[in-house]
Scaffold this active site. Sequence first.
Site: not given
Length: 778
Positions: A210, A245, A323, A355, A357, A455, A524, A726
Amino acid sequence: MDPKPQTAIALSSLHVGTRHDSGPKHVTGTAEYIDDLVEPAGTMHAYLGLSTNPHAEIAGMDFSATLAAPGVIGVLTAADVPGDNDVSSNHSHDEPLFPVDKVHFWGQPLFAVIAETRELARRAAHLAKIDYRPLPFVTHVRAAQAAGGTLVTPPLKLERGDMAAGMAGAPRRVKGSMEIGGQDHFYLEGQIAIAVPGEDEDVTVYSSTQHPTEVQVMVAQVLGIRQHAVTVNVRRMGGGFGGKETQSNLFAAVAALAAKKWNRACKLRPDRDDDMTATGKRHDFVVDYDVGYDESGKIHAVDAVYGARAGFSSDLSGPVTDRALFHADNAYWYPAVRVRSEPLYTNTVSNTAFRGFGGPQGMLAAERWIEDIAYSLGKDPLEIRKANFYGTDSNNITPYHQEVTDNIIHRVVDELEASADYQARRAAIVKYNAGSPILKKGIALTPVKFGISFTATWYNQAGALVHVYKDGSIHLSHGGTEMGQGLYIKVAQVLADAFGVGLDTVKIMATSTGKVPNTSATAASSGTDLNGMAAFDAARQIKERMTAHAAKLHNVAEADVRWVPGGVECGDKFVGFAELAASAYLNRVQLSAAGFYQTPKIHWDRATGRGRPFYYYAYGASVSEVTIDTLTGEYTVDRVDILHDVGHSLNPAIDTGQIEGGFVQGLGWLTTEELVWDDKGQLRTKAPSTYKIPLASDVPPIFNVRLAEWSVNTEPTIGRSKAVGEPPFMLAMSVMEALSMAVASVADYAIAPRLNTPITPERVLMGVQRLAREHKQA
């Protein structure tokens, strides 16, 4: 007869339900994944040797039997790394490609065997002899806390309001803790990489990732070369969900290291059980909370600590646990709040993005104390939820001090409550439970408010490369990756709409660091927001040049050139897009542009816990109805109704599919997917035989999904749409709450069930027995 004059044609690409660009290829088996690529002549195959100890010093490694095995070309260890022996995604240098003197979890890659075939490499890897000196280890959050609570990355604290006054002024208090289980990504296509060496330092990597740029950076870092020598290509992934990721870094780096060492292409694809053992999961959490509230159910103050099983290295545990705190409020206003994270070191694989996060874990805890309050007051949890929703003009400041200005949760919940006939169904279920001694039902309506943006502010940027060819065909490249979520088709729709041409005019190209540099991860939920706007910017540049050319060619003012479906109108003359492109080329007009976009308005100061980390919020709500068997703990999800906010949908068909898929994946996390480590520190749920993802039979037989078609993003996103990747995942919380109601029915709804997740049939049965016992004692 003179031909009829060419006129504008009716074309519409945006806000239309359009099938996935790879859909026909998926169902016919012609969609190419990395394992389908024709291997270059002489391709080598790598296989990883994994640790069989959760924490130990490496006393020695004997590869004599491995090297003597048939077809073995060599073995790679830390000693073979010419550059930096590190693949940590945040450059914390705490995640070696191969360990040097110590292993930190069972399943940590120690070495790689390179052989002529994959099977020969796999067999030879098991012949290596590793000598360990065992060290103490911890695998669970509570054990890590008891051992001193070592953190892998600095924690975060969010605070707003007067906590002492809030708690002191609250007539009621509830304290508790909740264990929230992790989750394996279980992508259909596992981790895989092919590296092809080139001249000089060059290497081309085909990676299922990703984050192509991060793979590029890591490969360059491990090889000790500049990033411009590494090209990473990604056509599509067979699922990612966050598991590709950062976790793709090691596999790509090993393949590239072997390719450059022996100057032959190298491919690495682990078995499913090794993939599940060696790659990170969703973080397990234990949340300890103290909540003050009043007789009406309104919350006065929230104080909570979020302990997370981070694993042996930092990976993305910092931003994930951040998060979780950002979503500790879900859709609720806390007058006073203090939430703190504990990303804890454990001797387990380093947990990573998944998914949501961290957001799902934060929201789940919020729903737990809403449930506690409701049962303590003898009220419907929905009543408590609605009493604590964020306001629109007041009571709308988050724990991180962002003002919620786009709040539509009241309308979403009210509409779903009515359309799903929630109140009548709940009353009927209460009546049913009173007369049914064995089978019990439950129903719940839960909300979702999810912030959209990275973020890490610098990730909120994207690039795109667009070419218009002489025949009017269009080439589209951008930095986003396709993992089945429909990003490619959405961005193609944006481009086709911008130029006023049909979708078949746009050629969707594979993502490549050689075309678009410095890409952000497709994560995200921001893939379409970022890459769609970047492609739109590239189209804008080309259209401005073509407009100027058309005006000059037809002797009209630029203001009199109007873009219409199929081409442009110059005064009263229509010029088709392909004709205009050919004319522009002959007149030396540039028909290529690099587009760029950066998300505006966002900022975040982690040190102070203040800022505006999110550009906007996506909202949704779901109603779930379940039936449990109090003798066995078995249950069914009988019906689900969803109303979800995607703004002005770019592609309702894709968005609806994302909502359905996200809900079912969330259902799996909360009910069937259980990660179990034994007392030796080994993950035992590492294959489909022991790790249970939802099946087609687990999909609710009544599954109603609607988009909030009236919603339009208040921010100027592409087409005024909202992210959809998400937020739907958290809609599955209604299943957890419905199961809680069913269990609570055995105690006349007088005791909060406090079920930990995943809520397996065993946990349902134990919950039923515990509540029945406590109710009898009371």
